[in-house]
Design a protein around this motif. Structure first.
Motif, mmCIF file in Angstrom:
data_model
loop_
_atom_site.group_PDB
_atom_site.id
_atom_site.type_symbol
_atom_site.label_atom_id
_atom_site.label_comp_id
_atom_site.label_asym_id
_atom_site.label_seq_id
_atom_site.Cartn_x
_atom_site.Cartn_y
_atom_site.Cartn_z
ATOM 1 N N ALA A 13 16.666 18.475 18.882
ATOM 2 C CA ALA A 13 17.016 18.705 17.482
ATOM 3 C C ALA A 13 16.022 17.999 16.571
ATOM 4 O O ALA A 13 15.741 16.800 16.751
ATOM 5 C CB ALA A 13 18.431 18.213 17.198
ATOM 6 N N LEU A 14 15.486 18.740 15.610
ATOM 7 C CA LEU A 14 14.658 18.172 14.557
ATOM 8 C C LEU A 14 15.430 18.297 13.257
ATOM 9 O O LEU A 14 15.840 19.411 12.874
ATOM 10 C CB LEU A 14 13.314 18.889 14.448
ATOM 11 N N MET A 15 15.662 17.175 12.598
ATOM 12 C CA MET A 15 16.490 17.139 11.405
ATOM 13 C C MET A 15 15.659 16.661 10.225
ATOM 14 O O MET A 15 15.461 15.462 10.026
ATOM 15 C CB MET A 15 17.695 16.225 11.657
ATOM 16 N N ASN A 16 15.092 17.640 9.488
ATOM 17 C CA ASN A 16 14.208 17.353 8.356
ATOM 18 C C ASN A 16 13.105 16.378 8.762
ATOM 19 O O ASN A 16 12.723 15.482 8.001
ATOM 20 C CB ASN A 16 15.001 16.798 7.175
ATOM 21 N N ALA A 17 12.593 16.568 9.967
ATOM 22 C CA ALA A 17 11.604 15.632 10.516
ATOM 23 C C ALA A 17 10.228 15.855 9.896
ATOM 24 O O ALA A 17 9.791 16.993 9.688
ATOM 25 C CB ALA A 17 11.518 15.790 12.028
ATOM 26 N N GLY A 18 9.574 14.767 9.617
ATOM 27 C CA GLY A 18 8.218 14.822 9.080
ATOM 28 C C GLY A 18 7.392 13.671 9.598
ATOM 29 O O GLY A 18 7.929 12.673 10.096
ATOM 30 N N TYR A 19 6.075 13.818 9.466
ATOM 31 C CA TYR A 19 5.171 12.761 9.928
ATOM 32 C C TYR A 19 3.957 12.715 9.016
ATOM 33 O O TYR A 19 3.316 13.741 8.751
ATOM 34 C CB TYR A 19 4.730 13.028 11.366
ATOM 35 N N SER A 20 3.661 11.519 8.535
ATOM 36 C CA SER A 20 2.523 11.309 7.644
ATOM 37 C C SER A 20 1.708 10.121 8.123
ATOM 38 O O SER A 20 2.237 9.195 8.738
ATOM 39 C CB SER A 20 2.987 11.052 6.205
ATOM 40 N N VAL A 21 0.404 10.162 7.842
ATOM 41 C CA VAL A 21 -0.495 9.053 8.170
ATOM 42 C C VAL A 21 -1.302 8.708 6.923
ATOM 43 O O VAL A 21 -2.001 9.576 6.372
ATOM 44 C CB VAL A 21 -1.453 9.426 9.322
ATOM 45 N N ASP A 22 -1.193 7.472 6.473
ATOM 46 C CA ASP A 22 -1.929 7.000 5.294
ATOM 47 C C ASP A 22 -1.774 7.948 4.108
ATOM 48 O O ASP A 22 -2.738 8.272 3.402
ATOM 49 C CB ASP A 22 -3.416 6.835 5.638
ATOM 50 N N GLY A 23 -0.551 8.411 3.911
ATOM 51 C CA GLY A 23 -0.272 9.279 2.779
ATOM 52 C C GLY A 23 -0.584 10.749 3.007
ATOM 53 O O GLY A 23 -0.248 11.586 2.166
ATOM 54 N N ARG A 24 -1.216 11.075 4.143
ATOM 55 C CA ARG A 24 -1.531 12.470 4.449
ATOM 56 C C ARG A 24 -0.397 13.075 5.264
ATOM 57 O O ARG A 24 -0.040 12.564 6.326
ATOM 58 C CB ARG A 24 -2.840 12.563 5.233
ATOM 59 N N LEU A 30 10.762 19.723 9.069
ATOM 60 C CA LEU A 30 11.035 20.504 10.275
ATOM 61 C C LEU A 30 12.503 20.343 10.656
ATOM 62 O O LEU A 30 12.947 19.245 11.004
ATOM 63 C CB LEU A 30 10.138 20.045 11.424
ATOM 64 N N SER A 31 13.248 21.426 10.573
ATOM 65 C CA SER A 31 14.661 21.410 10.930
ATOM 66 C C SER A 31 14.958 22.600 11.829
ATOM 67 O O SER A 31 14.879 23.758 11.391
ATOM 68 C CB SER A 31 15.547 21.469 9.668
ATOM 69 N N ARG A 54 3.849 15.344 20.169
ATOM 70 C CA ARG A 54 3.913 13.889 20.237
ATOM 71 C C ARG A 54 5.189 13.356 19.571
ATOM 72 O O ARG A 54 5.767 12.360 20.011
ATOM 73 C CB ARG A 54 2.673 13.284 19.581
ATOM 74 N N LEU A 55 5.637 14.041 18.516
ATOM 75 C CA LEU A 55 6.864 13.643 17.837
ATOM 76 C C LEU A 55 8.072 13.863 18.747
ATOM 77 O O LEU A 55 8.941 12.983 18.871
ATOM 78 C CB LEU A 55 7.014 14.463 16.556
ATOM 79 N N ILE A 56 8.135 15.033 19.394
ATOM 80 C CA ILE A 56 9.245 15.336 20.301
ATOM 81 C C ILE A 56 9.262 14.361 21.475
ATOM 82 O O ILE A 56 10.321 13.918 21.925
ATOM 83 C CB ILE A 56 9.151 16.787 20.803
ATOM 84 N N THR A 63 8.223 9.846 10.200
ATOM 85 C CA THR A 63 8.225 9.021 8.983
ATOM 86 C C THR A 63 9.311 9.481 8.021
ATOM 87 O O THR A 63 9.661 8.747 7.089
ATOM 88 C CB THR A 63 6.849 9.067 8.296
ATOM 89 N N THR A 64 9.830 10.690 8.244
ATOM 90 C CA THR A 64 11.017 11.159 7.534
ATOM 91 C C THR A 64 11.905 11.889 8.534
ATOM 92 O O THR A 64 11.430 12.450 9.518
ATOM 93 C CB THR A 64 10.664 12.129 6.381
ATOM 94 N N GLY A 65 13.210 11.899 8.274
ATOM 95 C CA GLY A 65 14.127 12.620 9.139
ATOM 96 C C GLY A 65 14.254 11.999 10.519
ATOM 97 O O GLY A 65 13.958 10.819 10.717
ATOM 98 N N ALA A 66 14.659 12.819 11.487
ATOM 99 C CA ALA A 66 14.901 12.310 12.832
ATOM 100 C C ALA A 66 14.689 13.401 13.864
ATOM 101 O O ALA A 66 14.740 14.598 13.568
ATOM 102 C CB ALA A 66 16.327 11.772 12.937
ATOM 103 N N VAL A 67 14.450 12.963 15.114
ATOM 104 C CA VAL A 67 14.313 13.853 16.271
ATOM 105 C C VAL A 67 15.211 13.305 17.372
ATOM 106 O O VAL A 67 15.228 12.092 17.616
ATOM 107 C CB VAL A 67 12.859 13.903 16.777
#
Length: 247
Positions: A13-24, A30-31, A54-56, A63-67
């Protein structure tokens, strides 16, 4: 190695998942829930596919949401994740860490808590099952690219995970090796999630998610999503395909 199907997996399950690096922003909003047996993650280079893998897998934290994977937080529940999820990277040399085949196979089993004797016995049994007992003491450096790729797959299978992530699984493999690996993967009872830019690899899959600029652009049955993806890639190929990328 047990040849029966692993226990049923509740899914990813991806619940509003997001990933950022140095503001990018790499991945954004992703839900979705992944429960089908054969799932493809399709997209161009730079679309965020490998970051999603890599997130899964818990190699990076959202950095946002959850997996969650079978109810586990992959970035936190590391030992429990060994039975939930395995990863086959596109380059086996980024995955292999031990000098001999049997040591490589035994490592994951030891991480799962098995004794050294149990892990070695399971490793040797897996090699025998696949007609490769003579590999046991061999140096990994003596194996071909395709053989190292198979070793990585076998090291995952001995741990009997419920889901396997495949990151561009046929990169740098010759055609006979691709055919063998395709046959081996098709026979697996585990859920397979294949990350690729090549829609041909996903023919016959249950579901395909098209990732673009770190977001889900399309998600549905494989055939229509692949058809739309190929049409759009043909359109881009007729012009400057990279003109839409940041300068």
């Amino acid at each position: 190695m047990n040849t029966t199907a692993p226990a049923a997996s509740p899914g990813i399950a991806l619940m509003n998942a997001g990933y950022s690096v140095d503001g990018r922003v790499i991945l954004s909003e992703l839900s979705t829930t992944l429960v089908e047996q054969r799932i493809g993650i399709l997209g161009r280079n730079g679309s965020g596919k490998t970051s999603l893998l890599r997130l899964i897998a818990g190699l990076i934290a959202p950095t946002t949401g959850a997996v969650t994977v079978d109810g586990l937080r992959p970035e936190k529940d590391r030992r429990e994740m060994l039975s939930a999820l395995g990863i086959l990277f596109q380059n086996p040399d980024h995955q292999i860490i031990f000098p001999t085949v049997e040591e490589e196979l035994a490592f994951g089993l030891r991480q799962q808590g098995r004794s050294a004797a149990e892990a070695q016995a399971a490793a040797l049994a897996a090699l025998a099952q696949h007609g490769r007992s003579h590999w046991a003491k061999a140096s990994v450096a003596t194996l071909s690219q395709g053989q190292r790729h198979f070793l990585c797959l076998l090291s995952i299978l001995v741990m009997e995970p419920r889901t396997i992530l495949l990151d561009e699984p046929f990169t740098a493999l010759d055609l006979p090796t691709q055919i063998r690996l395709t046959r081996q993967l098709a026979a697996l009872p585990q859920r397979l999630i294949t990350i690729t830019h090549d829609p041909a690899l996903l023919a016959g899959y249950d579901r395909v998610i098209w990732l673009e600029n770190g977001r889900i652009l399309r998600d549905g049955p494989a055939k229509p999503v692949i058809a739309e993806y190929k049409s759009d890639m043909t359109r881009l190929g007729a012009s400057d395909a990279d003109a839409d990328l940041p300068r």
